[in-house]
Motif scaffolding. Structure first.
Motif, short mmCIF file in Angstrom:
data_model
loop_
_atom_site.label_atom_id
_atom_site.label_comp_id
_atom_site.label_asym_id
_atom_site.label_seq_id
_atom_site.Cartn_x
_atom_site.Cartn_y
_atom_site.Cartn_z
N LYS A 43 0.82 -1.21 0.00
CA LYS A 43 0.00 0.00 0.00
C LYS A 43 0.85 1.26 0.00
CE LYS A 43 -2.27 -0.77 3.80
NZ LYS A 43 -1.45 -1.92 4.27
N THR A 44 1.78 1.33 0.95
CA THR A 44 2.62 2.53 1.05
C THR A 44 3.51 2.68 -0.17
OG1 THR A 44 2.60 2.49 3.48
CG2 THR A 44 4.41 3.66 2.42
N SER A 81 1.21 11.63 4.70
CA SER A 81 1.97 10.43 5.06
C SER A 81 1.57 9.93 6.44
CB SER A 81 3.47 10.76 5.02
OG SER A 81 4.23 9.71 5.56
N ASP A 156 -1.97 7.94 3.60
CA ASP A 156 -1.46 6.66 4.07
C ASP A 156 -1.72 6.51 5.57
OD1 ASP A 156 -0.20 4.23 4.14
OD2 ASP A 156 1.84 5.03 4.02
#
Length: 226
Positions: A43-44, A81, A156
């Motif tokens: 994902k990241t 983030s 995220d």
């Protein structure tokens, strides 16, 4: 149909281990997407390549038609983030002013005050974010990401470290961004957000294993390692 975020055979390898297998994806303008998967599923990696912060091994990502990392893509994109960074010598209010002015936001003070009030940060506006707790740092990063204009918002794991009022405030702000026409792609384990989106993407061991409506699948099963 305008495509806000796309990938073409986008992939990333670390040595002999694929972090993300080549992926083709199109997200239309205004769509709200949740990205799920177990820790280490990719994902990241996907979001960082989309934001232009990580070079792909193969393929490319585009933001509103522009290659990720380009000036045009950065102008259209806001990135939040899970490990925010801040300037050591700027207060939270000064961070908001700096980002707002860089992006040409007029009357930024009104927007900044609203964001701080929603996130219960008004009393911390003159403090240095690098001194904040994990949850307060996340709230500060949310305010900074949302002070500027954007067409695409990549996020995220934004709920990690937030208390319940913080989670509710973030959900409200994401709903507000969506209502304003922004495209949202949010990597999360927070089911309260997954239930609000139109589309669910699931990664497992770097591969896309689900792309569809959240209501049509057991989300809990998608976040478990194979």
């Amino acid at each position: 149909m305008t495509i806000a975020f796309s990938t073409h055979r986008l992939g990333k390898d670390y040595g002999d281990r694929p972090a993300l297998e080549p992926l083709d994806l199109e997200v239309p303008q205004g769509q709200h997407v949740a990205l799920v998967g177990h820790n280490g599923s990719g994902k990241t990696t996907l979001l960082r390549m989309a934001a232009g912060l990580l070079d792909p091994t193969v393929g490319e990502a585009r933001i509103v038609g522009h290659v990720s990392g380009s000036r045009e893509a950065r102008r259209a994109l806001s990135w939040l983030s899970d490990t925010p960074t801040f300037y050591d010598d700027l207060s939270l209010w000064e961070h908001l002013e700096f980002v707002a002015r860089v992006h040409g936001v007029e009357e930024w003070e009104t927007r900044a005050e609203s964001l701080l009030a929603t996130l219960h940060l008004t009393a911390r506006r003159d403090d240095i974010p690098t001194t904040f707790s994990r949850g307060l740092r996340q709230k500060a990063a949310i305010a900074i990401a949302l002070i500027r204009p954007f067409q695409v918002l990549l996020v995220d794991e934004p709920f990690v470290g937030l208390d319940q009022p913080g989670k509710e405030a973030l959900l409200s702000l994401l709903d507000e961004a969506a209502a304003g026409g922004a495209t949202l792609v949010v990597a999360t384990h927070e089911l309260a957000f997954v239930g609000r989106v139109q589309r669910l993407l699931a990664l497992r061991d770097g591969a896309l294993v689900y792309d569809g409506a959240p209501a049509d699948v057991d989300v809990h099963a998608l976040v478990l390692p194979a």
